[in-house]
Write an enzyme that holds these catalytic residues in place. Structure first.
Site, PDB file in Angstrom:
ATOM      1  N   CYS A   1      48.744  24.599  32.999  1.00  0.00           N
ATOM      2  CA  CYS A   1      48.894  23.825  33.918  1.00  0.00           C
ATOM      3  C   CYS A   1      48.827  22.321  33.389  1.00  0.00           C
ATOM      4  O   CYS A   1      48.695  21.482  34.095  1.00  0.00           O
ATOM      5  CB  CYS A   1      47.665  24.293  35.294  1.00  0.00           C
TER       6      CYS A   1
ATOM      7  N   HIS B   1      46.364  17.884  39.591  1.00  0.00           N
ATOM      8  CA  HIS B   1      47.252  19.347  39.881  1.00  0.00           C
ATOM      9  C   HIS B   1      46.925  19.908  40.568  1.00  0.00           C
ATOM     10  O   HIS B   1      45.892  19.932  42.122  1.00  0.00           O
ATOM     11  CB  HIS B   1      46.216  20.174  38.711  1.00  0.00           C
TER      12      HIS B   1
ATOM     13  N   ASN C   1      51.766  26.557  42.975  1.00  0.00           N
ATOM     14  CA  ASN C   1      50.690  25.793  42.039  1.00  0.00           C
ATOM     15  C   ASN C   1      51.519  26.269  41.138  1.00  0.00           C
ATOM     16  O   ASN C   1      52.503  27.460  40.410  1.00  0.00           O
ATOM     17  CB  ASN C   1      49.492  26.621  42.052  1.00  0.00           C
TER      18      ASN C   1
HETATM   19  N1  ACO Z   1      45.229  37.505  51.698  1.00  0.00           N
HETATM   20  C1  ACO Z   1      44.362  38.204  51.982  1.00  0.00           C
HETATM   21  N2  ACO Z   1      42.653  38.224  52.099  1.00  0.00           N
HETATM   22  C2  ACO Z   1      43.025  37.664  49.884  1.00  0.00           C
HETATM   23  C3  ACO Z   1      43.587  36.935  49.583  1.00  0.00           C
HETATM   24  C4  ACO Z   1      45.145  36.855  50.529  1.00  0.00           C
HETATM   25  N3  ACO Z   1      46.360  36.293  49.409  1.00  0.00           N
HETATM   26  N4  ACO Z   1      43.227  36.774  47.514  1.00  0.00           N
HETATM   27  C5  ACO Z   1      42.241  37.477  47.900  1.00  0.00           C
HETATM   28  N5  ACO Z   1      41.899  37.694  49.404  1.00  0.00           N
HETATM   29  C6  ACO Z   1      40.333  38.339  49.889  1.00  0.00           C
HETATM   30  C7  ACO Z   1      39.672  38.834  48.829  1.00  0.00           C
HETATM   31  O1  ACO Z   1      39.649  40.356  48.411  1.00  0.00           O
HETATM   32  C8  ACO Z   1      38.413  39.248  48.807  1.00  0.00           C
HETATM   33  O2  ACO Z   1      38.071  39.769  50.021  1.00  0.00           O
HETATM   34  P1  ACO Z   1      36.569  40.957  49.919  1.00  0.00           P
HETATM   35  O3  ACO Z   1      35.426  39.422  50.625  1.00  0.00           O
HETATM   36  O4  ACO Z   1      37.167  41.427  50.857  1.00  0.00           O
HETATM   37  O5  ACO Z   1      36.214  40.634  48.292  1.00  0.00           O
HETATM   38  C9  ACO Z   1      38.042  37.970  50.297  1.00  0.00           C
HETATM   39  O6  ACO Z   1      40.028  37.404  50.354  1.00  0.00           O
HETATM   40  C10 ACO Z   1      37.901  36.661  49.331  1.00  0.00           C
HETATM   41  O7  ACO Z   1      37.937  36.196  48.320  1.00  0.00           O
HETATM   42  P2  ACO Z   1      38.263  34.801  47.527  1.00  0.00           P
HETATM   43  O8  ACO Z   1      38.655  34.782  46.091  1.00  0.00           O
HETATM   44  O9  ACO Z   1      36.288  34.404  47.486  1.00  0.00           O
HETATM   45  O10 ACO Z   1      38.559  33.738  47.831  1.00  0.00           O
HETATM   46  P3  ACO Z   1      37.949  32.048  47.732  1.00  0.00           P
HETATM   47  O11 ACO Z   1      38.017  32.225  48.935  1.00  0.00           O
HETATM   48  O12 ACO Z   1      37.249  32.312  46.112  1.00  0.00           O
HETATM   49  O13 ACO Z   1      40.086  32.061  47.802  1.00  0.00           O
HETATM   50  C11 ACO Z   1      41.432  31.433  45.210  1.00  0.00           C
HETATM   51  C12 ACO Z   1      40.566  32.157  46.372  1.00  0.00           C
HETATM   52  C13 ACO Z   1      42.464  31.176  46.314  1.00  0.00           C
HETATM   53  C14 ACO Z   1      42.969  32.270  44.390  1.00  0.00           C
HETATM   54  C15 ACO Z   1      40.664  30.605  45.134  1.00  0.00           C
HETATM   55  O14 ACO Z   1      39.837  30.863  44.462  1.00  0.00           O
HETATM   56  C16 ACO Z   1      41.038  29.586  44.128  1.00  0.00           C
HETATM   57  O15 ACO Z   1      42.311  28.598  44.449  1.00  0.00           O
HETATM   58  N6  ACO Z   1      40.916  29.439  42.548  1.00  0.00           N
HETATM   59  C17 ACO Z   1      40.946  28.645  41.811  1.00  0.00           C
HETATM   60  C18 ACO Z   1      42.397  28.954  41.449  1.00  0.00           C
HETATM   61  C19 ACO Z   1      43.529  28.073  40.351  1.00  0.00           C
HETATM   62  O16 ACO Z   1      43.306  26.369  40.312  1.00  0.00           O
HETATM   63  N7  ACO Z   1      44.019  28.552  39.301  1.00  0.00           N
HETATM   64  C20 ACO Z   1      44.954  28.110  38.246  1.00  0.00           C
HETATM   65  C21 ACO Z   1      44.528  27.288  37.476  1.00  0.00           C
HETATM   66  S1  ACO Z   1      45.531  26.603  36.591  1.00  0.00           S
HETATM   67  C22 ACO Z   1      46.685  27.028  35.424  1.00  0.00           C
HETATM   68  O17 ACO Z   1      46.022  27.018  33.704  1.00  0.00           O
HETATM   69  C23 ACO Z   1      47.556  28.141  35.952  1.00  0.00           C
END
Ligand code: ACO
Length: 325
Positions: A115, A252, A282
């Site tokens: 990214c 970003h 993203n």
């Molecule tokens: N819909 C509903 N529930 C979901 C979804 C979804 N789409 N995705 C995950 N959940 C659930 C999980 O299964 C989990 O359920 P559980 O508690 O029963 O196990 C719950 O939601 C919470 O999951 P978390 O992963 O703790 O959720 P979080 O609040 O951390 O959000 C997210 C997840 C959006 C992925 C966040 O962690 C994030 O944005 N992280 C950074 C990602 C990022 O920046 N990536 C790219 C970097 S750039 C690159 O190089 C590509």
């Protein structure tokens, strides 16, 4: 003319025609519009159709940026594309864009740091322009991450999308790009990666195995907030400026909660932060140049203002640029 700086003289962007809404995703995986909006800030994203590719989106963004800058293909003497999803392993995307634009006998290369690929590309192009090796550089961030996402994995498929953003850089005696900063830490590989390549994974590739982005979202989130906040401070310090001097943060666009947390750490009100994640998701390398283009075209960003651009990606890698518009 004394050549002290490179300056952004035009911007452009291009996204695929097809829009995928959160309501569409509700029909594909076990998720809800409410969860996606509140956990990520994303409302919709653009997804490439079969005939749209990273290079076709890059070309669209390049054409817009060239028009905005008032330059033609014969003016451009340096082309770099930041991307992790090239059309082909080779030739690289920049050569494809150059050929489509009719740019001949000029350097054209792609650079892959997930990214943050656009930030790395901008940093390198800035050096070439400042030292006089390039008079008119085309710098593009373009990706089609939708091609490497598992569309049955709700943890990742709601986040990633496709697009391209471009800028034209020219030499200037007036302040333009004040400083750039790029860095990386390979110890985080397992938090965010794509498990198949060419040199490694070629046997699975030949066997026709499917592969998709692997991400430990929660852990990526924490490192992203910490790194992007520190990066902003380091970049300002390098230029002898402080956060009070900033008119704009162009971060970003990975998650609205990451953007929000970084803005709070910098004491920046959200009115000073360019947020486009709601419309585009993203888009990886394209996220920062697309956001820059949106805010310049809608008149929010004005000449003379100070903007900090920064991105964070798999590797981990990260990069920033402090820009006088
Ligand atoms: N819909 C509903 N529930 C979901 C979804 C979804 N789409 N995705 C995950 N959940 C659930 C999980 O299964 C989990 O359920 P559980 O508690 O029963 O196990 C719950 O939601 C919470 O999951 P978390 O992963 O703790 O959720 P979080 O609040 O951390 O959000 C997210 C997840 C959006 C992925 C966040 O962690 C994030 O944005 N992280 C950074 C990602 C990022 O920046 N990536 C790219 C970097 S750039 C690159 O190089 C590509």
């Amino acid at each position: 003319m004394s050549r002290l700086y490179s300056r952004i003289v035009g911007t452009g962007r291009c996204v695929p025609e097809k829009i995928l809404t959160n309501a569409d995703l509700e029909k594909m995986v076990d998720t809800t519009d409410e969860w996606i909006r509140t956990r990520t800030g994303i409302h919709q994203r653009h997804i490439a159709g079969p005939h749209e590719t990273t290079s076709s989106l890059a070309l669209g963004a390049a054409r817009q940026a060239m028009q905005a800058a008032g330059v033609s293909a014969s003016d451009i003497d340096f082309v770099v594309v930041g991307t992790t999803t090239p059309d082909l392993v080779f030739p690289n995307v920049a050569t494809q864009v150059s050929a489509a634009l009719g740019i001949e006998d000029r350097p054209a290369f792609s650079l892959e740091t997930a990214c943050s690929s656009f930030m790395y590309s901008l940093s390198i192009a800035d050096k070439f322009v400042r030292c006089g090796e390039a008079q008119c550089a085309l710098v593009i961030g373009a990706d089609t991450l939708s091609r490497i996402v598992d569309w049955s994995d709700r943890n990742t498929c709601v986040l990633f999308a496709d697009g391209a953003g471009a800028v034209i850089l020219k030499p200037s005696s007036e302040p333009g790009i004040l400083t750039t900063h790029i860095s990386a830490d390979g110890q985080y590989k397992d938090l965010l990666y794509f498990p198949m390549g060419v040199s490694s994974g070629w046997d699975r590739l030949r066997a026709g195995d499917a592969a998709a982005i692997q991400m430990r979202g929660n852990e990526v989130f924490k490192v992203a907030v910490k790194t992007l906040s520190a990066l902003a401070e380091q970049t300002l310090e390098k230029a002898g400026l402080s956060k009070q001097d900033l008119d704009w943060l162009v971060p970003h666009q990975a998650n609205l909660r990451i953007i929000d947390a970084v803005a709070r750490k910098l004491d920046l009100p959200m009115e000073k932060v360019v947020v486009t994640i709601q419309d585009f998701g993203n888009t990886s390398s394209a996220a920062v140049p697309m956001a820059l283009d949106v805010a310049i075209r809608d008149g929010r960003m004005r000449p003379g203002q100070l903007a900090l651009l920064e991105a964070f990606g798999g590797g981990f890698t990260w990069g920033s640029a402090l820009v006088r518009l």
